[in-house]
Structures are given as C-alpha cells and as structure tokens.
Design an enzyme around this catalytic site. Structure first.
Site, PDB file in Angstrom:
ATOM      1  N   LYS B  67       0.890  -1.229  -0.129  1.00  0.00           N
ATOM      2  CA  LYS B  67       0.047  -0.087  -0.106  1.00  0.00           C
ATOM      3  C   LYS B  67       0.711   1.140  -0.073  1.00  0.00           C
ATOM      4  O   LYS B  67       1.881   1.338   0.720  1.00  0.00           O
ATOM      5  CB  LYS B  67      -1.004   0.092   1.265  1.00  0.00           C
ATOM      6  CG  LYS B  67      -2.001   1.103   1.202  1.00  0.00           C
ATOM      7  CD  LYS B  67      -3.110   0.900   1.911  1.00  0.00           C
ATOM      8  CE  LYS B  67      -2.862   1.549   3.585  1.00  0.00           C
ATOM      9  NZ  LYS B  67      -3.859   1.554   4.441  1.00  0.00           N
ATOM     10  N   ASP B 158     -20.226  13.762  16.582  1.00  0.00           N
ATOM     11  CA  ASP B 158     -19.273  14.607  15.733  1.00  0.00           C
ATOM     12  C   ASP B 158     -19.219  15.897  15.893  1.00  0.00           C
ATOM     13  O   ASP B 158     -20.505  16.508  15.939  1.00  0.00           O
ATOM     14  CB  ASP B 158     -19.514  14.002  14.191  1.00  0.00           C
ATOM     15  CG  ASP B 158     -18.243  14.350  13.374  1.00  0.00           C
ATOM     16  OD1 ASP B 158     -17.687  15.655  13.196  1.00  0.00           O
ATOM     17  OD2 ASP B 158     -17.658  13.264  13.011  1.00  0.00           O
ATOM     18  N   GLY B 213      -7.909   6.663  15.814  1.00  0.00           N
ATOM     19  CA  GLY B 213      -7.562   7.883  15.272  1.00  0.00           C
ATOM     20  C   GLY B 213      -6.259   8.200  15.368  1.00  0.00           C
ATOM     21  O   GLY B 213      -5.528   8.970  14.410  1.00  0.00           O
ATOM     22  N   ALA B 214      -5.444   7.991  16.463  1.00  0.00           N
ATOM     23  CA  ALA B 214      -4.206   8.390  16.640  1.00  0.00           C
ATOM     24  C   ALA B 214      -3.117   7.570  16.051  1.00  0.00           C
ATOM     25  O   ALA B 214      -2.940   6.354  16.281  1.00  0.00           O
ATOM     26  CB  ALA B 214      -3.685   8.387  18.123  1.00  0.00           C
ATOM     27  N   ASP B 215      -2.707   8.285  14.821  1.00  0.00           N
ATOM     28  CA  ASP B 215      -1.787   7.218  13.876  1.00  0.00           C
ATOM     29  C   ASP B 215      -0.431   7.938  13.936  1.00  0.00           C
ATOM     30  O   ASP B 215       0.452   7.671  13.018  1.00  0.00           O
ATOM     31  CB  ASP B 215      -2.464   7.107  12.651  1.00  0.00           C
ATOM     32  CG  ASP B 215      -2.540   8.568  11.629  1.00  0.00           C
ATOM     33  OD1 ASP B 215      -2.355   9.711  12.468  1.00  0.00           O
ATOM     34  OD2 ASP B 215      -2.649   8.620  10.697  1.00  0.00           O
ATOM     35  N   LYS B 219      -0.330  12.414  18.760  1.00  0.00           N
ATOM     36  CA  LYS B 219      -1.810  12.417  18.833  1.00  0.00           C
ATOM     37  C   LYS B 219      -2.276  11.299  19.751  1.00  0.00           C
ATOM     38  O   LYS B 219      -1.803  10.535  20.083  1.00  0.00           O
ATOM     39  CB  LYS B 219      -2.246  11.834  17.245  1.00  0.00           C
ATOM     40  CG  LYS B 219      -1.867  12.923  16.204  1.00  0.00           C
ATOM     41  CD  LYS B 219      -2.440  12.017  14.666  1.00  0.00           C
ATOM     42  CE  LYS B 219      -2.212  13.005  13.538  1.00  0.00           C
ATOM     43  NZ  LYS B 219      -2.826  12.509  12.373  1.00  0.00           N
ATOM     44  N   SER B 285      -5.813   0.717  17.655  1.00  0.00           N
ATOM     45  CA  SER B 285      -5.670   0.386  16.286  1.00  0.00           C
ATOM     46  C   SER B 285      -4.562   1.410  15.586  1.00  0.00           C
ATOM     47  O   SER B 285      -4.822   2.410  15.542  1.00  0.00           O
ATOM     48  CB  SER B 285      -6.755   0.224  15.605  1.00  0.00           C
ATOM     49  OG  SER B 285      -6.613  -0.050  14.057  1.00  0.00           O
TER      50      SER B 285
END
Lengths: 315, 315
Positions: B67, B158, B213-215, B219, B285
């Site tokens: 990827k 949201d 979300g934290a990648d 973050k 994740s």
C-alpha cells in the site's frame, strides 16, 4: 474519482530515450548528493523459495515514487520474468496519485543510464571502446546508453551467442569473447553474478568498469584480486556494502568505507573522480530508488507535454 | 504484456462488505500471530510541509501487497483527501502483478473491520450499545462493521452534526453528544487526535474502547488517566508504541510493553483477552499492512469469481 495514466513498457520507452534517461539519472544523483531528494532504505519482503519483493520509495522535485519490484531468480527457468512489478508516481505537493508505470522498463532505462553516467564521470578523456559482458535487457540498455553519449564501437559477449549477436547487430558493434570484452576501455558487466567475469589478468591501465549485475549478498562479477587494483566508486554506500559487488570485499577486509566514493559526490564536486589516466576505476551500481524517481518524472512530464499516449484508469 | 485489473473505490466496496472485511481481518491477525504472514515495518517518506507517504508491504496466503498511502493532514483545508494512494497485489508464487486498487476504500474497510474484530474478541458477552466519536469515513465503516456483526444500536457524535446525523440515519441509530457516545458499551474513537475525546470521568466498568484515530506521535484520543484504568491491547506493539495512541503513555512511563497484549495473541489463544466482566478494555489500532493484504486478496478473489467488474489496464 481521478483518471490515472497507466504506462506500459512501450509507452515508457516512447517517453524516454537513452540520452534522456542519462540526463535524468545525472539529475537524480546530483540532487540526492545535495540533500534535496530523499530515499529511505529499500524494504525487502521475502517470498521463499522463489525470491523477494522490494519496495523502493523516493521523493524529489515535487514528486514521490514507489517501485514494487520482484527478484525471482528461478523464474527464468519457468519462462517467467525475474524482474517484474510496477511504479507509482505521486505529487509530493498534493499527495495525488499521478501515474502508474511498468517496472522492468523503468529499471532497464535507469540501470543502463547509470552505467553511461559513470563512464562520463570516471572514464579517461580518450576512452571510446566498450565491452559488454552479459547482453540481456539491462546489458543492452547499458550499451545503448553508452552509444547515445558517444562511446563505442564495442564488443558484446554473452554465453548465449544470439543475445550478443543481436545487440552487436543493433548497434553496429561486434560479438566477441568474454576476454575480448573485458579488455575494452569501458567494460560493463551485467551477469547473474554467480562467477567472476572480470579477472585481474584482464585489466589494462586506464580502464573504467561499470559493474551492474551483483545485487545481492553472495553475488560477484569481479574477482577480489581485480577489485584490489581498482579505485572504487559506488552509487550508494549503504546499498553497495550490504548487497552489491563490494559486499564480499568488505567482508574480506579488502575494502573499507573510506576507500569507496559515491558517484554523486564526484558529480557535485565534493570528491575527486579519476586521479590519473592510468588509474582503473570501478563503479558498483546497485540501483537506486532516486533513479527510478528520475525516470518516472520524465515519463510523466512527456505525457503531460502530449509526447506520449497512455491508457487512463479510474482510481 | 499483461492485463491487470484496476479496482476503484466503487469496485472495492462491491467486492467486499463489512462482514467479509471482518473475516479477512480476523484471518490476517491469526496468520500473522502464527508467523505465517510477513510484515516488515512500514516506511515513511516525508513530504514537508504537507505530510508524508507510507509504503506498507506484506506477504501471506500466496500473495504480496504494497500500500502506498498519504497522510497529508492539511489537505482537508485544501479540499483534497488526507488519505489517498493505491495498492499493488502480486502473486508470491510467480511475482506477477495481479491487481491495482484504490487505497482509501481498502483502508476504511480494514480499519472499521479491525474495530469490530476487537469488540468481538474483547467486549463483554452482553455488550451491545455502540458510541462512535468521529463520524468521518473511517468512523462510519467502524459503525457499519459493528452493526454487521450484531452490535448496536449506537450513538453517533461528531462536531460536524451533519456527519453524525447522516451515519445515525443510515444505521437507524441516534445522534448524540461526545459524553453520551463515550458511555456506551463499545466506544470507537476516530478523530484527528488533537485533544482527548474519552476522559477518565466518562468510563464505566465493562466497556470496550477501540481507539483508531491516533496514528502519529503527538496524537491522542484518550486521556492518560483513562488509559491507566484500562486493560490495554494493540494491533502491533512496534507500531503502537512508536506512533499510536499509546506512544505518549509509553513516553510518560505509564505503559510498559508487558502491559499491552497484541490482539492476534488473543485470537490464537496465546494470551488472555478480557479477564472479567468489569474490566475496561482498550484496543489501540494503528492499522497494519497485513490487514490491507487481507482486503486486497478478498477483492481480487471476488473478481476472479466473477462477482465484481474491474477495468483492465495493459501493464
């Protein structure tokens, strides 16, 4: 939904000729040596027992590229390509995917161009004759690249006589033995690297050798006694010392890092190239992601200028 | 010259639904934990000041994938996608390039599937209600994936009310506040990670949190005091400790490697999952190349079975 141009081998070759490939390769080495282009180490993904995949990313000139390329050595016995895959080209400004290209044609173009660039930078001013040892697709592109910048005529040697004869015919050169090829002014080796094809006894003063074939540990095209007589250059020390022609020489303690000069350092004037007309120079080419990036940019720009067609894929 | 199928986002989604994505994600985690699939560390190529490119290769089940994906955080202000790129799928038997696929759809499918898989493995037997904090494309796929395996109804939260309302409408769930979402049985966070969206004061015993979300370093979506109350799981410790939700907690000395269990270890029975109905479980994740590989194989196999069409590109 964007429409992305897809370039097969025919389109790649229509977009960039040998002379253009050399100029793009020169740009890539120059910019990388100046710290303007970025190239992380290539990543290997093993696929035993067949070979491996390599992911080769680079960024420069507002673009980023990623080559996904195989080395499946046994494939030639199966009638399948050893080197196959594709290249992504993206904008480093927007992230947008700009193009997808055939990998083998990009690889041949830049590998041949690297050999010619090394000869322009390191051969003597009088060097003309060429010996090609190994006349497969990459050997043929090295010959075409050298011819495109004025080297030749040459001697083409290959165990498969039809490969050598075909290349000699194409360029108006001659077919010859390994020994004959190895005694020319500029000698290019592009063999599987299973046994030395340049021996110490072949060497003449003032020669330039471009050694392209050894791309993994255990492979070698020039015997250690011959390497010891050469002034050594490489494309990238990290790659050359870990998986190129010089790996065995490093392991044997014959070659130290300080003895090997990166070609880009010579091109930007930070290191000396050839120091005398008698010196024998050896350039170890392992193949760099920045070279692939340089080719991919050239193909894309030719398409943008309307010089070449490509199929469009929705992606 | 081969004809390679090219799958845009529509074709990817036609080939694999949420339930199928979860089964492929389970397979990927299982095989990787057993040592049958290979995944080198992802490679980053910086593209300052816009963001970076990531090359994520993997091999398994006779295939290899790569990827090539951006993270250009400022792109949303420019009306451009933050995450874009494409995926190559190759045969690990022959090296042949088999397919090219849209990257964002593969990423959303596998990211949402990972959240649902973690809930299947770690939530209590009674867990049903879902809170989604961040209802962008990956949050929406997490919600769809959880719904596909029987979780729900849920609360969608949201800052952009229209995103939350749209997702709630689609699934027959309700729109709510961050606080309401954070008190459900299964809580999924998929925000930019610029500030905590789950606080210690939100937590209830027995919850499962899937933190997506934290990648990248810096973050975080869950405040440290909340992390301290959770039993911790992750997809891959190397990635999670260096660029995920847990990075700050590791740096602060709050989290040690031995305290975090990889989800695959639970799936193959080598590590304990939830140890009591009261425990709060947190799954960090970061997104794995093996998940991308699992999706890419599923898309390709659906095409081979004639279940989905794709454009063919000569390459």
């Amino acid at each position: 939904m964007a429409e992305v141009p897809v370039f097969d081998a025919t389109a790649v070759h229509a977009a960039v000729d040998a002379a253009g490939a050399i100029e793009r390769t020169r740009l890539a080495f120059d910019r990388y040596a100046r710290g303007e282009w970025e190239m992380p180490a290539k990543v290997y993904v093993g696929a035993p027992p067949h070979g491996d995949f390599r992911a080769m990313p680079a960024r420069g000139e507002g673009f980023a590229s990623l080559k996904w390329v195989t080395s499946f050595p046994g494939n030639s016995q199966r009638g399948l390509p050893v080197v196959t895959g594709a290249v992504f080209l993206s904008s480093a400004e927007t992230g947008e995917l700009l193009a997808i290209m055939d990998c083998a044609s990009i690889t041949s173009l830049r590998t041949g161009a690297g050999a010619a660039l090394s000869a322009q930078a390191l051969a003597t001013a009088e060097a003309a004759s060429v010996g090609i040892i190994g006349c497969g697709v990459n050997g043929a592109w090295a010959a075409r690249s050298l011819a495109a910048v004025g080297f030749g005529p040459g001697v083409c040697a290959d165990r498969r006589s039809e490969a050598a004869a075909g290349l000699a015919d194409e360029l108006g050169w001659v077919e010859g033995t390994r020994e004959e090829a190895a005694r020319q002014d500029v000698v290019v080796t592009v063999t599987p690297g299973e046994e030395p094809v340049v021996l110490a006894s072949d060497l003449r003063s003032g020669q330039h050798l471009a050694v392209l074939g050894a791309d993994a540990t255990g492979k070698s095209e020039v015997e250690l006694a011959a390497i010891q007589r050469c002034r050594l250059f490489c494309d990238d020390w990290d790659q050359a010392s870990s998986g190129g022609e010089l790996t065995a020489a490093v392991a044997a303690g014959i070659v130290e890092p300080g003895r090997v000069t990166q070609l880009g350092e010579v091109l930007v004037g930070r290191a000396q190239g050839r120091s005398s007309p008698e010196e024998i120079t050896l350039f170890d080419s392992t193949g760099l992601a920045i070279q692939d990036l340089g080719m991919a940019i050239a193909v894309y720009e030719a398409w943008r200028r309307g010089e070449v067609d490509a199929q469009l894929a929705a992606l």
